[in-house]
Design a protein around this motif. Structure first.
Motif, PDB file in Angstrom:
ATOM      1  N   VAL A  28       6.000  -8.318   1.574  1.00 49.76           N
ATOM      2  CA  VAL A  28       6.515  -7.597   2.745  1.00 49.76           C
ATOM      3  C   VAL A  28       5.381  -7.348   3.743  1.00 49.76           C
ATOM      4  N   PHE A  29       5.672  -7.615   5.004  1.00 47.51           N
ATOM      5  CA  PHE A  29       4.727  -7.245   6.051  1.00 47.51           C
ATOM      6  C   PHE A  29       4.737  -5.733   6.210  1.00 47.51           C
ATOM      7  N   GLY A  30       3.570  -5.132   6.116  1.00 50.26           N
ATOM      8  CA  GLY A  30       3.464  -3.686   6.291  1.00 50.26           C
ATOM      9  C   GLY A  30       2.334  -3.404   7.268  1.00 50.26           C
ATOM     10  N   TYR A  31       2.723  -3.017   8.471  1.00 52.16           N
ATOM     11  CA  TYR A  31       1.718  -2.822   9.517  1.00 52.16           C
ATOM     12  C   TYR A  31       0.948  -1.537   9.258  1.00 52.16           C
ATOM     13  N   LYS A  32      -0.261  -1.674   8.723  1.00 49.63           N
ATOM     14  CA  LYS A  32      -1.053  -0.504   8.366  1.00 49.63           C
ATOM     15  C   LYS A  32      -2.498  -0.709   8.796  1.00 49.63           C
ATOM     16  N   THR A  33      -2.972   0.243   9.597  1.00 49.86           N
ATOM     17  CA  THR A  33      -4.299   0.122  10.207  1.00 49.86           C
ATOM     18  C   THR A  33      -5.399  -0.111   9.175  1.00 49.86           C
ATOM     19  N   VAL A  34      -5.256   0.501   8.011  1.00 50.80           N
ATOM     20  CA  VAL A  34      -6.301   0.368   6.988  1.00 50.80           C
ATOM     21  C   VAL A  34      -6.602  -1.087   6.655  1.00 50.80           C
ATOM     22  N   ASN A  35      -5.587  -1.964   6.788  1.00 51.02           N
ATOM     23  CA  ASN A  35      -5.843  -3.374   6.510  1.00 51.02           C
ATOM     24  C   ASN A  35      -6.888  -3.957   7.463  1.00 51.02           C
ATOM     25  N   ALA A  36      -6.839  -3.537   8.707  1.00 49.20           N
ATOM     26  CA  ALA A  36      -7.802  -4.058   9.682  1.00 49.20           C
ATOM     27  C   ALA A  36      -9.209  -3.574   9.362  1.00 49.20           C
ATOM     28  N   ASP A  37      -9.312  -2.344   8.875  1.00 53.75           N
ATOM     29  CA  ASP A  37     -10.644  -1.851   8.518  1.00 53.75           C
ATOM     30  C   ASP A  37     -11.130  -2.458   7.205  1.00 53.75           C
ATOM     31  N   ALA A  38     -10.208  -2.709   6.302  1.00 51.59           N
ATOM     32  CA  ALA A  38     -10.589  -3.435   5.082  1.00 51.59           C
ATOM     33  C   ALA A  38     -11.104  -4.825   5.473  1.00 51.59           C
ATOM     34  N   LEU A  62       0.819  -1.212   0.000  1.00 51.21           N
ATOM     35  CA  LEU A  62       0.000   0.000   0.000  1.00 51.21           C
ATOM     36  C   LEU A  62       0.849   1.257   0.000  1.00 51.21           C
ATOM     37  N   LYS A  63       0.398   2.226  -0.792  1.00 45.90           N
ATOM     38  CA  LYS A  63       1.005   3.564  -0.733  1.00 45.90           C
ATOM     39  C   LYS A  63       0.309   4.308   0.411  1.00 45.90           C
ATOM     40  N   TYR A  64       0.827   4.098   1.603  1.00 48.68           N
ATOM     41  CA  TYR A  64       0.116   4.575   2.786  1.00 48.68           C
ATOM     42  C   TYR A  64       1.083   4.584   3.955  1.00 48.68           C
ATOM     43  N   SER A  65       1.254   5.728   4.583  1.00 42.86           N
ATOM     44  CA  SER A  65       2.205   5.847   5.686  1.00 42.86           C
ATOM     45  C   SER A  65       1.500   5.906   7.034  1.00 42.86           C
ATOM     46  N   GLU A  66       2.036   5.162   7.981  1.00 44.94           N
ATOM     47  CA  GLU A  66       1.447   5.155   9.316  1.00 44.94           C
ATOM     48  C   GLU A  66       2.467   5.613  10.354  1.00 44.94           C
ATOM     49  N   ASP A  67       3.279   6.580   9.963  1.00 51.02           N
ATOM     50  CA  ASP A  67       4.268   7.127  10.886  1.00 51.02           C
ATOM     51  C   ASP A  67       3.591   8.201  11.739  1.00 51.02           C
ATOM     52  N   TYR A  68       3.268   7.832  12.984  1.00 54.91           N
ATOM     53  CA  TYR A  68       2.512   8.737  13.858  1.00 54.91           C
ATOM     54  C   TYR A  68       3.267  10.031  14.134  1.00 54.91           C
ATOM     55  N   ALA A  69       4.595   9.973  13.999  1.00 53.63           N
ATOM     56  CA  ALA A  69       5.399  11.167  14.282  1.00 53.63           C
ATOM     57  C   ALA A  69       5.356  12.177  13.132  1.00 53.63           C
ATOM     58  N   ASN A  70       4.856  11.745  11.971  1.00 52.78           N
ATOM     59  CA  ASN A  70       4.805  12.632  10.805  1.00 52.78           C
ATOM     60  C   ASN A  70       3.384  13.189  10.635  1.00 52.78           C
ATOM     61  N   PRO A  71       3.202  14.495  10.838  1.00 51.24           N
ATOM     62  CA  PRO A  71       1.845  15.056  10.756  1.00 51.24           C
ATOM     63  C   PRO A  71       1.230  14.982   9.357  1.00 51.24           C
ATOM     64  N   LYS A  72       2.036  14.663   8.349  1.00 52.35           N
ATOM     65  CA  LYS A  72       1.490  14.529   6.990  1.00 52.35           C
ATOM     66  C   LYS A  72       1.258  13.062   6.611  1.00 52.35           C
ATOM     67  N   ALA A  73       1.451  12.163   7.547  1.00 50.99           N
ATOM     68  CA  ALA A  73       1.262  10.742   7.241  1.00 50.99           C
ATOM     69  C   ALA A  73      -0.200  10.463   6.897  1.00 50.99           C
ATOM     70  N   ASP A  74      -0.414   9.429   6.081  1.00 55.18           N
ATOM     71  CA  ASP A  74      -1.771   9.103   5.629  1.00 55.18           C
ATOM     72  C   ASP A  74      -2.705   8.732   6.774  1.00 55.18           C
ATOM     73  N   ILE A  75      -2.120   8.197   7.861  1.00 53.82           N
ATOM     74  CA  ILE A  75      -2.973   7.794   8.990  1.00 53.82           C
ATOM     75  C   ILE A  75      -3.850   8.939   9.470  1.00 53.82           C
ATOM     76  N   TRP A  76      -3.372  10.167   9.347  1.00 52.83           N
ATOM     77  CA  TRP A  76      -4.171  11.314   9.819  1.00 52.83           C
ATOM     78  C   TRP A  76      -5.340  11.597   8.895  1.00 52.83           C
ATOM     79  N   ASP A  77      -5.141  11.351   7.602  1.00 54.34           N
ATOM     80  CA  ASP A  77      -6.268  11.502   6.675  1.00 54.34           C
ATOM     81  C   ASP A  77      -7.319  10.421   6.937  1.00 54.34           C
TER      82      ASP A  77
END
Lengths: 418, 418
Positions: B238-248, B187-202
């Motif tokens: 590759v394992f990519g820990y991304k919250t969106v997978n759980a909601d999918a 996924l083109k999706y960033s879950e870096d909580y320290a980055n205010p522009k990460a996709d997780i915030w959107d």
């Protein structure tokens, strides 16, 4: 077609299953209900929402505790459905069962001598759900106050500012706690739900927990609103049914105990008699429970509460709340003050500790909320009726004619059973 | 003073009782927390909020049913507090008890051979509360999916659009259900909580149940957001820990069953093993449960769930969920895919059905959520640890060094007990 009268879908036709509110993953846009746009409270959507308030709003849990629920005994009576009564202003008898449909009933339970004589769920409600009890909430607030008075924690003769100094310059500045408990305060405040300019809507806007609109200039939270209520007339003379009194009382009992209404209800009652479900309150943006109308609970648990009151605070042989707290409700309120209020259908009634006293031959009394919520206690018939409903018309004047005589008919029937 | 490091108040000093968050009637403005302005999730306010999420947000109830709670047996072991271990990258031993304070623990329970060996509450949590479990929620979603696969209701080899056609043009269009369950989607999706522009915030903004700002142009709700996620790389590698997978996955299992995640969790688990408290999910503006991080539950009930998993779906002698659903978790995930991901501290681990597999000598595995939430299961030691916490740093890298070796030390101790 009736003239001068809005026609509503019938109880059967307005059931949420016919509409699919909030069904689907995600629900279609035209079936999505939200507290933000108010859509959730329009009929017939309200028939879904009354069972799902916490899914749209912040809430505080009223814990049942961690013990096993108390067992309810059953002695179901199949004759009740066929009991007939004469609705007010009608020439045609109606059966009990017909009245349930006429009143958009969501749940009905009748306790007789401590056993379940009748229990039915309709529309969106099941035994696993909780239902918004609307203004029936006030009777919980009033009962808590009555308990605190009986325990000596609250002095009903004190002026309100003794407990809540912030209300000194409001209408409550020279009102007694007792006047608040019996709603004989003289307030410049209109609660006419049919009038979009009535004060109740400003009160609702203040208490709405969602972020305020950018141009909002009013009070933030229920309590800030209460500080703005002005006096009109003389306290203690006329019963004036106004929701703000219940929230003023919630504030008073919180200050008297340093406990929230939520915590008080859990500690004094909800965790004490084996409730089977946690209940909850809607809250404002400051986490203050809506003591005038924000409570939600399960049908059987409301029946357990009704039994607690009917048995003067005893439950399964234990004195849970002081008997005096219930006796002070049952002695009734000021009938003269009530007669001066605008309740033409409720002749001879009174109001005490936020309970409606029918003053009928059995001394029956009730907790009442808009859209048909009721706990109706008939001490002589040893009967407690709880009805949850979602009537299209908020005011209970729309359903009293097919409810109150029905309750009396069931009471008369039960009194004849040996 | 440490360099390059923010100093936080200690666990003791950051306890909510030191601040008075949301205390008072009403609470003072500077002690009022709200989901609207995000203040509720800042440290140290978060230490209050983790126990009060539903007071600020809409939620869906996960019913425990109406029966009596199942009894937990106790065999408390006073020696546990003194167990020592060597934190990672440290030269100084630490005791178990010290680790609880180091990790801002709110609640800790250790089950050994099915009995409570240790139980403690800190800060804002009591036995009567529920706590936000954050991303530990994902393991519930993954377990539900594993149950449905074992029951034959869900085919893990199907492509996602078989269940959710709306995801056809997203990154999930050519991903299998299995790849979603194991988070090997590309996924083109960033879950870096320290980055205010990460996709997780959107994603969070889309799922926020509060009314959207007037200038908001993004997706409305978790599912609309998922439709926008683009592919980057090749699925399955590759394992990519991304919250969106759980909601999918939440969407997939809802479509496969026509039941919400909330309903599934109540029906399959929460109402089946005598939980003592209802749990709840936070929801988006369309009433969709946040399957990636919105679950809230009581400490003991999470321990009951851990025991259910440790016992391969048996609870008190009854097979509650298929043993195969647990065996499929315990067999572990793709270590090669995990090794390619960015988890330098978790060497040799894998990820399966949204559980973290330590692949250590005992085959221990865990459900993990930010700020320190954990269910840690050690099958050989017959041990389940549940920790709720409110660590000032979200990422578990901040507490793993003083947690994971502590869990292993307790497991080693318990294995030696006869």
């Amino acid at each position: 077609m009736a003239q001068n009268k809005i026609e509503f879908l019938s109880a059967k036709d307005s059931e949420p299953s016919n509409f699919g509110w909030m069904k689907g993953f995600p629900p279609p846009a035209d079936k999505t209900l939200s507290a933000a746009d108010g859509s959730f409270f329009n009929f017939p959507a309200i028939r879904w929402s009354v069972v799902h308030m916490r899914e749209m709003l912040p809430t505080q849990n009223v814990s049942r505790g961690l013990e096993a629920p108390s067992k309810l005994s059953y002695d179901l009576d199949k004759n009740i459905d066929g009991i007939t009564f004469m609705p007010w202003n009608s020439k045609n008898k109606m059966t009990w069962e017909q009245s349930l449909w006429a009143n958009y009933t969501d749940g009905m339970i009748i306790m007789h001598k401590g056993k379940v004589a009748y229990e039915r769920y309709f529309s969106e409600l099941t035994e696993h759900d909780v239902h918004a009890v609307m203004s029936l909430t006030k009777s919980f607030t009033g009962t808590l106050a009555s308990i605190l008075v009986a325990e000596g924690t609250l002095d009903e003769n004190k002026l309100v500012p003794f407990y809540v100094p912030e209300l000194k310059n409001s209408a409550y500045g020279d009102a007694t706690v007792r006047q608040v408990m019996d709603m004989t305060t003289a307030l410049k405040y209109s609660e006419d739900y049919a009038n979009p300019k009535a004060d109740i809507w400003d009160f609702s806007a203040a208490g709405n927990p969602l972020p305020k609109p950018a141009d909002y200039k009013g009070p933030n939270g229920y309590y800030e609103y209460l500080e703005t209520v002005k006096k009109e007339g003389k306290h203690g003379e006329v019963f004036g049914y106004k929701t703000v009194n219940a929230d003023a009382l919630g504030w008073i009992i919180s200050r008297a105990t340093n406990k929230s209404v939520t915590q008080l209800l859990s500690e004094k009652i909800w965790s004490k008699i084996g409730m089977e479900e946690d209940a909850y309150y809607q809250v404002d943006g400051k986490g203050i429970a809506f003591a005038g109308g924000g409570f939600n609970a399960g049908l059987r648990d409301l029946a357990r509460f009704g039994e607690l009151i009917r048995n003067k605070g005893m439950y399964n042989g234990n004195q849970i709340i002081p008997a005096q707290a219930v006796k002070d409700i049952e002695k009734g309120g000021d009938k003269t003050a009530f007669a001066k209020s605008d309740h033409p259908d409720l002749k001879g009634w009174s109001y005490r500790n936020m309970w409606w006293m029918t003053e009928n031959k059995d001394g029956a009394y009730a907790a009442r909320g808009v859209h048909g919520q009721t706990i109706y206690i008939d001490p002589v018939a040893e009967m407690v009726i709880v009805r949850m409903a979602s009537h299209p018309i908020a005011a209970n004047a729309a359903n009293d004619a097919t409810s109150l005589p029905a309750y009396e008919a069931v009471a008369d029937y039960l009194k004849k059973k040996k």
